[in-house]
Design an enzyme around this catalytic site. Structure first.
Site, mmCIF file in Angstrom:
data_model
loop_
_atom_site.group_PDB
_atom_site.id
_atom_site.type_symbol
_atom_site.label_atom_id
_atom_site.label_comp_id
_atom_site.label_asym_id
_atom_site.label_seq_id
_atom_site.Cartn_x
_atom_site.Cartn_y
_atom_site.Cartn_z
ATOM 1 N N HIS A 307 7.319 -7.825 -4.521
ATOM 2 C CA HIS A 307 6.894 -8.898 -5.417
ATOM 3 C C HIS A 307 7.867 -10.055 -5.292
ATOM 4 O O HIS A 307 9.067 -9.832 -5.129
ATOM 5 C CB HIS A 307 6.859 -8.402 -6.869
ATOM 6 C CG HIS A 307 6.022 -9.264 -7.742
ATOM 7 N ND1 HIS A 307 6.503 -10.410 -8.319
ATOM 8 C CD2 HIS A 307 4.726 -9.157 -8.102
ATOM 9 C CE1 HIS A 307 5.519 -10.968 -9.009
ATOM 10 N NE2 HIS A 307 4.437 -10.250 -8.896
ATOM 11 N N ASP A 365 -0.525 -3.591 -8.643
ATOM 12 C CA ASP A 365 -1.732 -3.383 -7.848
ATOM 13 C C ASP A 365 -1.761 -2.052 -7.124
ATOM 14 O O ASP A 365 -2.819 -1.573 -6.728
ATOM 15 C CB ASP A 365 -1.904 -4.524 -6.832
ATOM 16 C CG ASP A 365 -2.281 -5.802 -7.524
ATOM 17 O OD1 ASP A 365 -2.909 -5.713 -8.583
ATOM 18 O OD2 ASP A 365 -1.932 -6.878 -7.033
HETATM 19 N N1 CMC Z 1 5.659 -4.181 3.144
HETATM 20 C C1 CMC Z 1 6.627 -4.249 4.089
HETATM 21 N N2 CMC Z 1 7.600 -5.150 4.098
HETATM 22 C C2 CMC Z 1 7.625 -6.039 3.105
HETATM 23 C C3 CMC Z 1 6.645 -6.050 2.089
HETATM 24 C C4 CMC Z 1 5.652 -5.071 2.130
HETATM 25 N N3 CMC Z 1 4.693 -5.010 1.193
HETATM 26 N N4 CMC Z 1 6.903 -7.054 1.235
HETATM 27 C C5 CMC Z 1 8.002 -7.657 1.693
HETATM 28 N N5 CMC Z 1 8.445 -7.059 2.834
HETATM 29 C C6 CMC Z 1 9.657 -7.369 3.588
HETATM 30 C C7 CMC Z 1 9.474 -8.619 4.461
HETATM 31 O O1 CMC Z 1 9.039 -8.267 5.743
HETATM 32 C C8 CMC Z 1 10.878 -9.184 4.450
HETATM 33 O O2 CMC Z 1 11.653 -8.422 5.335
HETATM 34 P P1 CMC Z 1 12.871 -9.122 6.171
HETATM 35 O O3 CMC Z 1 13.846 -9.614 5.136
HETATM 36 O O4 CMC Z 1 13.409 -8.054 7.046
HETATM 37 O O5 CMC Z 1 12.226 -10.249 6.951
HETATM 38 C C9 CMC Z 1 11.394 -8.877 3.046
HETATM 39 O O6 CMC Z 1 10.665 -7.696 2.641
HETATM 40 C C10 CMC Z 1 11.146 -10.003 2.033
HETATM 41 O O7 CMC Z 1 9.752 -10.326 2.094
HETATM 42 P P2 CMC Z 1 9.115 -11.744 1.744
HETATM 43 O O8 CMC Z 1 7.801 -11.835 2.419
HETATM 44 O O9 CMC Z 1 10.145 -12.806 2.006
HETATM 45 O O10 CMC Z 1 8.960 -11.590 0.185
HETATM 46 P P3 CMC Z 1 8.097 -12.555 -0.720
HETATM 47 O O11 CMC Z 1 8.784 -12.591 -2.023
HETATM 48 O O12 CMC Z 1 7.832 -13.856 -0.044
HETATM 49 O O13 CMC Z 1 6.696 -11.782 -0.782
HETATM 50 C C11 CMC Z 1 4.852 -10.524 -1.523
HETATM 51 C C12 CMC Z 1 6.186 -11.171 -1.904
HETATM 52 C C13 CMC Z 1 4.210 -9.928 -2.780
HETATM 53 C C14 CMC Z 1 3.909 -11.583 -0.926
HETATM 54 C C15 CMC Z 1 5.116 -9.409 -0.466
HETATM 55 O O14 CMC Z 1 6.026 -8.452 -0.993
HETATM 56 C C16 CMC Z 1 3.829 -8.720 0.007
HETATM 57 O O15 CMC Z 1 3.183 -9.227 0.928
HETATM 58 N N6 CMC Z 1 3.460 -7.569 -0.616
HETATM 59 C C17 CMC Z 1 2.220 -6.902 -0.301
HETATM 60 C C18 CMC Z 1 1.075 -7.598 -1.013
HETATM 61 C C19 CMC Z 1 1.047 -7.263 -2.490
HETATM 62 O O16 CMC Z 1 1.148 -6.111 -2.895
HETATM 63 N N7 CMC Z 1 0.874 -8.318 -3.313
HETATM 64 C C20 CMC Z 1 0.676 -8.158 -4.750
HETATM 65 C C21 CMC Z 1 1.712 -8.836 -5.551
HETATM 66 S S1 CMC Z 1 1.602 -8.292 -7.259
HETATM 67 C C22 CMC Z 1 0.199 -9.064 -7.859
HETATM 68 C C23 CMC Z 1 0.444 -10.446 -8.326
HETATM 69 O O17 CMC Z 1 1.300 -10.629 -9.214
HETATM 70 O O18 CMC Z 1 -0.263 -11.330 -7.802
#
Ligand code: CMC
Length: 430
Positions: A307, A365
């Site tokens: 998240h 989720d």
């Molecule tokens: N699976 C694998 N790796 C992940 C995931 C994941 N679900 N989420 C983040 N990472 C890794 C990412 O690859 C990165 O690694 P590194 O530092 O080695 O490059 C690190 O963790 C940080 O990720 P980020 O993409 O910079 O994190 P963010 O804060 O931009 O993304 C997120 C947040 C929710 C978009 C992401 O965690 C994600 O895509 N999760 C899966 C989709 C999901 O479950 N979304 C629902 C969110 S809750 C509902 C809502 O409130 O809307």
């Protein structure tokens, strides 16, 4: 709001001071509204990682501590003690209702549950296999063509009526989208049922068979609604605010919010999560799948994990996990294949250094998809349920923005990296 502190910035040969503002809780903010006027430079913050785009009194999140407050009340207390409409009243009005206020509120919402009969003809314009979110974006946007009498955004009474209409009609429209996709006749609302029981009946009753309301299942769905009701300045809420900042009407703004919510990184995650479980298929494949997730080149993410704000634990996930067990117990589904698979996945991910070191925990989720599936809600409807619940948050935030004397049309700036000015060459010479 303002503190005695100043932030000092040295830029070129200038040293500039900016006021530091403090909220009631949470990080202070550096007020850089005068930065461009003083320096001719913008700030660069794609994804708004360090930017507060508004001030708000509605929802507070402490991502490091796993705290979520609606108008100051912890989400755990609201989920234990209130129903969804009580939570709606709180979000919209700032205080919990007393008995009389609650009665009036429920009564008004209940009296707005029907939609204009002509609106039902919109559905037939869609293919039966259309994604229900595509239908929802279209039909909610179309509400502005039906309710002209509440479109003056500068009139607080109009805003109030639109809020009631949206909160009351969303369950009816979502259920209609489902019925249409199934080729079943629409089921009209029944006003002697609670908001959530009425929604479940509109989803699952058919003319040939009445729907038996099950209190445990109604309570579970009501909890899903409460947990999704607001989440401060997330992508869809910011979309609603940005759309509303131009003076667009509330139905159009909520339709924009629904469109944004559809994306798999936001509201589409519970649908994507269930699809992921289906694709993995079996507990024996979990190890292989986790390997793919950890391989940066695979492009595979563990849906329902991670998240942007919660870097400890999503407090909604804790509550949803509880609800998940209650529902599966009630329905005798503890042996469910996908549920077992999700438990195995959760266990491995919570112990694996890849997820632990990146603070990736299950989000709401991860469990809400399993609960909804157990309730008989098909995967393609999950994001519609999220939209239904989030509508109150969007309206509360939109209303707060419209009433804010500091409100300005949203207009981000850019760091331009394209071609500078150049002269056009006629086609025959290119
Ligand atoms: N699976 C694998 N790796 C992940 C995931 C994941 N679900 N989420 C983040 N990472 C890794 C990412 O690859 C990165 O690694 P590194 O530092 O080695 O490059 C690190 O963790 C940080 O990720 P980020 O993409 O910079 O994190 P963010 O804060 O931009 O993304 C997120 C947040 C929710 C978009 C992401 O965690 C994600 O895509 N999760 C899966 C989709 C999901 O479950 N979304 C629902 C969110 S809750 C509902 C809502 O409130 O809307």
């Amino acid at each position: 709001m303002s503190t005695n502190k100043k932030a000092v910035l040295t830029y070129g040969d200038k040293t500039l001071e900016f006021p530091v503002l403090g909220g009631s809780i949470g990080p202070e903010v550096i007020d850089i509204r005068s930065l461009y006027a003083k320096t001719g430079a913008f700030t660069y913050d794609p994804g708004f990682l360090s930017t507060a785009a508004c001030s708000s009194k509605i929802t507070y999140i402490d991502g490091d501590e796993g705290v979520l407050l609606y108008r100051g009340y912890p989400i755990e207390q609201l989920a234990e003690n209130c129903d969804f409409l009580e939570t709606c009243y709180l979000l919209l009005n700032g205080e919990l209702p007393n008995k009389a206020e609650h009665g009036d509120f429920v009564n008004t919402v209940t009296r707005h549950t029907m939609v204009h009969d002509q609106l039902s003809r919109f559905f037939t314009g869609f293919r039966r296999d259309a994604h229900p979110m595509a239908v929802l974006v279209g039909v909610v946007g179309a509400l502005s063509a039906f309710y002209h009498d509440s479109l003056d955004i500068n009139n607080p009474e109009h805003r109030k009526i639109s809020a009631f209409r949206l909160i009351a009609k969303l369950p009816t429209i979502v259920a209609m989208a489902y019925k249409y996709s199934m080729g079943q006749p629409f089921v009209y609302p029944r006003n002697d049922l609670s908001y959530t029981a009425n929604f479940m009946r509109m989803m699952f009753a058919v003319p040939a068979e009445e729907y038996k309301v099950n209190d445990v299942l109604v309570r579970a769905l009501d909890r899903i609604f409460i947990l999704h009701a607001d989440h401060e300045q997330n992508a869809s809420t910011s979309t609603v605010r940005l759309s509303g900042s131009s003076g667009a009407n509330p139905f159009a703004c909520i339709a924009a919010g629904i469109a944004c919510l559809w994306g798999p990184a936001h509201g589409g995650a519970n649908e994507a999560c269930l699809q992921m479980l289906e694709e993995i298929g079996d507990v024996s494949k979990v190890g292989e799948f986790i390997k793919q997730v950890k391989d940066k080149n695979s492009g595979v993410r563990l849906m329902g994990f991670g998240h942007r704000v919660y870097k400890n634990y999503d407090p909604r996930a804790k509550l949803m996990r509880e609800t998940c067990h209650e529902v599966l117990n009630e329905l005798g589904l503890h042996d469910d294949r996908l549920f077992k698979l999700s438990i195995a996945l959760e266990k491995i991910a919570l112990e694996d250094d890849y997820f632990v070191s990146r603070k990736l925990y299950p989000n709401v989720d991860f469990y809400s998809g399993i609960v909804q599936r157990a309730l008989g809600i098909p995967t393609s409807m999950f994001t519609c349920i999220f939209a239904l619940a989030r509508t109150v948050g969007w309206i509360a935030q939109w209303n707060e923005m419209i009433s804010d004397p500091e409100m300005k049309i949203g207009r981000p700036r850019q760091l331009f990296t394209g071609a500078p000015k150049r002269d056009l060459i006629p086609m025959e010479k290119r």
